[in-house]
Write a protein that holds these residues in place. Structure first.
Motif, mmCIF file in Angstrom:
data_model
loop_
_atom_site.group_PDB
_atom_site.id
_atom_site.type_symbol
_atom_site.label_atom_id
_atom_site.label_comp_id
_atom_site.label_asym_id
_atom_site.label_seq_id
_atom_site.Cartn_x
_atom_site.Cartn_y
_atom_site.Cartn_z
ATOM 1 N N THR B 207 -43.743 2.731 -21.714
ATOM 2 C CA THR B 207 -45.010 2.596 -22.438
ATOM 3 C C THR B 207 -46.120 2.321 -21.437
ATOM 4 O O THR B 207 -45.861 2.015 -20.281
ATOM 5 C CB THR B 207 -44.967 1.432 -23.430
ATOM 6 N N ILE B 221 -37.657 -3.991 -28.739
ATOM 7 C CA ILE B 221 -38.685 -3.390 -29.581
ATOM 8 C C ILE B 221 -38.507 -3.819 -31.033
ATOM 9 O O ILE B 221 -37.389 -3.824 -31.543
ATOM 10 C CB ILE B 221 -38.624 -1.848 -29.455
ATOM 11 N N ILE B 224 -41.890 0.818 -34.216
ATOM 12 C CA ILE B 224 -42.782 1.788 -33.598
ATOM 13 C C ILE B 224 -43.567 2.447 -34.706
ATOM 14 O O ILE B 224 -42.992 2.822 -35.735
ATOM 15 C CB ILE B 224 -41.967 2.839 -32.815
ATOM 16 N N SER B 226 -46.874 5.246 -35.814
ATOM 17 C CA SER B 226 -47.734 6.341 -35.390
ATOM 18 C C SER B 226 -49.055 6.200 -36.122
ATOM 19 O O SER B 226 -49.094 6.190 -37.350
ATOM 20 C CB SER B 226 -47.053 7.661 -35.737
ATOM 21 N N ILE B 231 -48.755 6.972 -30.600
ATOM 22 C CA ILE B 231 -47.566 6.173 -30.889
ATOM 23 C C ILE B 231 -47.754 4.774 -30.318
ATOM 24 O O ILE B 231 -48.094 4.604 -29.142
ATOM 25 C CB ILE B 231 -46.317 6.816 -30.243
ATOM 26 N N VAL B 233 -45.858 1.126 -29.706
ATOM 27 C CA VAL B 233 -44.590 0.416 -29.689
ATOM 28 C C VAL B 233 -44.900 -1.069 -29.844
ATOM 29 O O VAL B 233 -45.657 -1.632 -29.050
ATOM 30 C CB VAL B 233 -43.848 0.668 -28.363
ATOM 31 N N HIS B 234 -44.364 -1.695 -30.893
ATOM 32 C CA HIS B 234 -44.602 -3.121 -31.120
ATOM 33 C C HIS B 234 -43.432 -3.916 -30.568
ATOM 34 O O HIS B 234 -42.289 -3.678 -30.944
ATOM 35 C CB HIS B 234 -44.751 -3.415 -32.609
ATOM 36 N N ASN B 239 -48.711 -4.704 -28.920
ATOM 37 C CA ASN B 239 -48.386 -3.293 -29.034
ATOM 38 C C ASN B 239 -48.771 -2.516 -27.768
ATOM 39 O O ASN B 239 -49.677 -2.901 -27.039
ATOM 40 C CB ASN B 239 -49.010 -2.679 -30.275
ATOM 41 N N CYS B 242 -47.335 4.732 -26.262
ATOM 42 C CA CYS B 242 -46.177 5.460 -25.774
ATOM 43 C C CYS B 242 -46.482 6.942 -25.841
ATOM 44 O O CYS B 242 -47.140 7.415 -26.765
ATOM 45 C CB CYS B 242 -44.948 5.120 -26.628
ATOM 46 N N LEU B 246 -42.642 10.539 -32.304
ATOM 47 C CA LEU B 246 -41.715 9.751 -33.115
ATOM 48 C C LEU B 246 -40.353 10.425 -33.207
ATOM 49 O O LEU B 246 -39.324 9.769 -33.180
ATOM 50 C CB LEU B 246 -42.279 9.556 -34.520
ATOM 51 N N LEU B 249 -38.488 9.792 -30.075
ATOM 52 C CA LEU B 249 -38.062 8.391 -30.025
ATOM 53 C C LEU B 249 -36.894 8.151 -30.981
ATOM 54 O O LEU B 249 -35.945 7.440 -30.655
ATOM 55 C CB LEU B 249 -39.227 7.484 -30.389
ATOM 56 N N TYR B 265 -43.047 5.589 -39.141
ATOM 57 C CA TYR B 265 -42.486 4.349 -38.619
ATOM 58 C C TYR B 265 -41.024 4.484 -38.218
ATOM 59 O O TYR B 265 -40.236 5.134 -38.907
ATOM 60 C CB TYR B 265 -42.578 3.233 -39.667
#
Lengths: 237, 311
Positions: B207, B221, B224, B226, B231, B233-234, B239, B242, B246, B249, B265
């Motif tokens: 990220t 993580i 994630i 969108s 994107i 990433v939490h 956050n 990235c 999705l 990922l 998500y």
């Protein structure tokens, strides 16, 4: 603009419940009665004592209650929400004013009874009181419109009491030295005192009619001003 | 519904917006405080729009029943107060004064003003913000019933709040006015990318933040999302951007217990604490992280999730 008694009635009932549970404001209801009680003993020796009781009551009860009712609605944004219901501005004003009118009329009737005042012409007396209540309700409406919170509303009563109670009395004392103050003779509270002082023997219909008409003129003018201001202020929000 | 462009300090704050609102549709606009004010100030026509602003307060000294009675009378409706109290599920609070209610209940009662609106469009500012979960559910139910005849516009700064009850969600910010993609994934064609079977499994998710490359182990993580095509990433309440999509990922993280719970998500199932049911058709997942995070769950994915978790 349509006026619905049902909606005005709903606002009347709602405001009655709110007002009667707000002890900080509704305690004002007993002050006129206390004044009447205290000044009862003075009797005829103090000319205008009863007029003073009435004039103070109009400000601290009628104007104050009306200003608080309107300011509280503004403070909570409920007035704005009411404007989005079918209720019109006149419904809201009539609902609130009639509540204040009824409360003032009842309390002042009790105060009159306690003081033991006996008017010369009962109908002239009742009419004068009714016109005065309408006049001070309109003054209260204007106060409520210019204040945003309950606190501001209670403070805004001070100018009303100065203009309508204090200044004319003070002016009358100075009138002999400064003729300009003779204008204050036409203030509604002085006229009310004049009306109350008319004695049994020398009264004609004309004597009674003149103060009545002056008070009525004040009531009409202030009511029109308050309604116009009310509609204009609400449009701004 | 139309909004005129607004300028503030010479900058375009609100572009010209045209919303084609069909009846019985609810639209959410996610935006900030200033833009909310600008939008609401344009909706002055009281015969068309009922505005519920966040600062709305209530007659504190009335009881709940007295308030509902007053609202019925002042709007000249013919409903009976007892039936409505049942419908609002306020039977227990009938005789309680509004000032004595809990703050969530008080807000719920205040929100009921929109039920009495006669305007065809209801505009609500942050309706769910002060509500607890149970009251949210109640209010969503009422709003859903209202939607049968009316249109609803919800202005909020919170995506989760908008997800609770909106059919279409837009984001209004300095980049303009864009629709968010929240449709359930069953409708769209899965552009399944046949990933080349790599010999080595990539363990790290790379990220970017402030021009620094940060690598995460998948278990770190939380979820994630969108947003507007980018994107996020939490992880640990923060956050990070990235560069992957999705779908990419999802494939990479499948073996680490991640789950595509929504079109926009991906969630780490290890961190899911609770499945929240708003109504029969809308769900969210609450995560077991330091910050209270809620992630939407599509209806179509619920069965898949249940099968995955053996429940």
């Amino acid at each position: 603009m349509s006026i619905s008694l049902k909606r005005a009635g709903a606002i009347f009932v709602k405001d009655y419940k709110e007002f009667s549970r707000n002890y900080a404001v509704s305690i004002m209801l007993i002050f006129p009665i206390i004044f009447a009680f205290l000044l009862r003993g003075t009797g005829p020796s103090l000319v205008g004592a009863f007029g003073l009781v009435l004039n103070i009551s109009f400000v601290i009860l009628t104007s104050f209650a009306q200003a608080c009712l309107i300011a509280e609605e503004k403070e909570r944004n409920t007035l704005r929400s009411l404007m989005m219901t079918p209720a019109t501005t006149m419904d809201v004003l009539i609902g609130k004013s009639s509540l204040v009118f009824v409360m003032s009329a009842v309390v002042l009737a009790i105060a009159t009874y306690i003081y033991g005042y006996e008017p010369v012409g009962i109908w002239a007396f009742v009419a004068a009181i009714m016109f005065s209540i309408i006049l001070y309700t309109a003054a209260g409406t204007i106060c409520g419109l210019f204040s945003k919170t309950l606190l501001e509303a209670s403070l805004s009563i001070i100018p009303v009491s100065i203009v309508f109670t204090g200044a004319p009395y003070a002016g009358m004392l100075l009138a002999d030295d400064f003729p300009i103050f003779k204008v204050l003779e036409y203030a509604p509270n002085i006229q009310l005192v004049r009306l109350l002082n008319i004695s049994n023997t020398a009264s004609t219909t004309g004597d009674l009619l003149k103060p009545l008409l002056i008070i009525l003129a004040w009531a009409v003018v202030l009511t029109i001003v308050s309604v116009v201001l009310y509609q204009r202020r609400l449009k701004d929000e | 519904m139309q909004f005129q462009p607004m300028y503030y300090d010479g900058e375009l704050i609100v572009p010209k917006i045209e919303l084609n609102m069909r009846s019985s549709q609810s639209i959410g606009i996610i935006t900030d405080l200033k833009r909310k004010q600008f939008l609401m100030n344009q909706l002055v026509n009281h015969s068309q729009y009922y505005l519920f602003r966040a600062g709305q307060s209530e007659y504190m000294r009335l009881t709940v029943e007295e308030l509902i009675t007053f609202l019925i009378k002042v709007t000249e409706r013919n409903e009976h107060v007892d039936l409505l109290m049942d419908y609002f599920s306020l039977k227990e609070e009938r005789k309680v004064k509004i000032k004595d209610l809990s703050s969530s209940k008080r807000m719920y009662v205040t929100l009921l003003r929109v039920f009495f609106a006669h305007q065809p469009t209801l505009v609500l500012e942050e309706p769910y913000f002060y509500l607890e979960e149970q009251d949210r559910r109640q209010f969503k139910r009422i709003l859903d019933d209202l939607l049968k005849e009316k249109q609803v516009l919800i202005l909020t700064s919170n995506l989760e709040d908008a997800l609770i009850s909106c059919d279409a969600i837009y984001r209004l910010n300095e980049f303009g006015f864009h629709q968010l993609d929240i449709r359930d994934s069953e409708e769209d064609k899965h552009e399944v990318l046949k990933q080349d079977e790599a010999n080595i499994t990539l363990q790290k998710i790379s990220t970017k933040r402030n021009d620094k490359m940060i690598l995460f182990n998948p278990p770190e993580i939380d979820f994630i999302e969108s947003i507007d095509g980018s994107i996020l990433v939490h992880a640990g309440g923060e956050n990070y951007d990235c560069a992957l999509t999705l779908t990419e990922l999802e494939q990479r993280l499948l073996n680490f217990g991640f789950f595509r719970c929504h079109r926009s998500y991906i969630v780490n199932l290890q961190k899911v604490r609770e499945i929240i049911t708003w109504t029969k058709n809308s769900y969210s997942l609450r995560l077991n992280t330091g910050k209270d995070a809620v992630v939407p769950l599509s209806r179509s994915k619920l069965h898949e999730l249940k099968a995955l978790l053996n429940i």
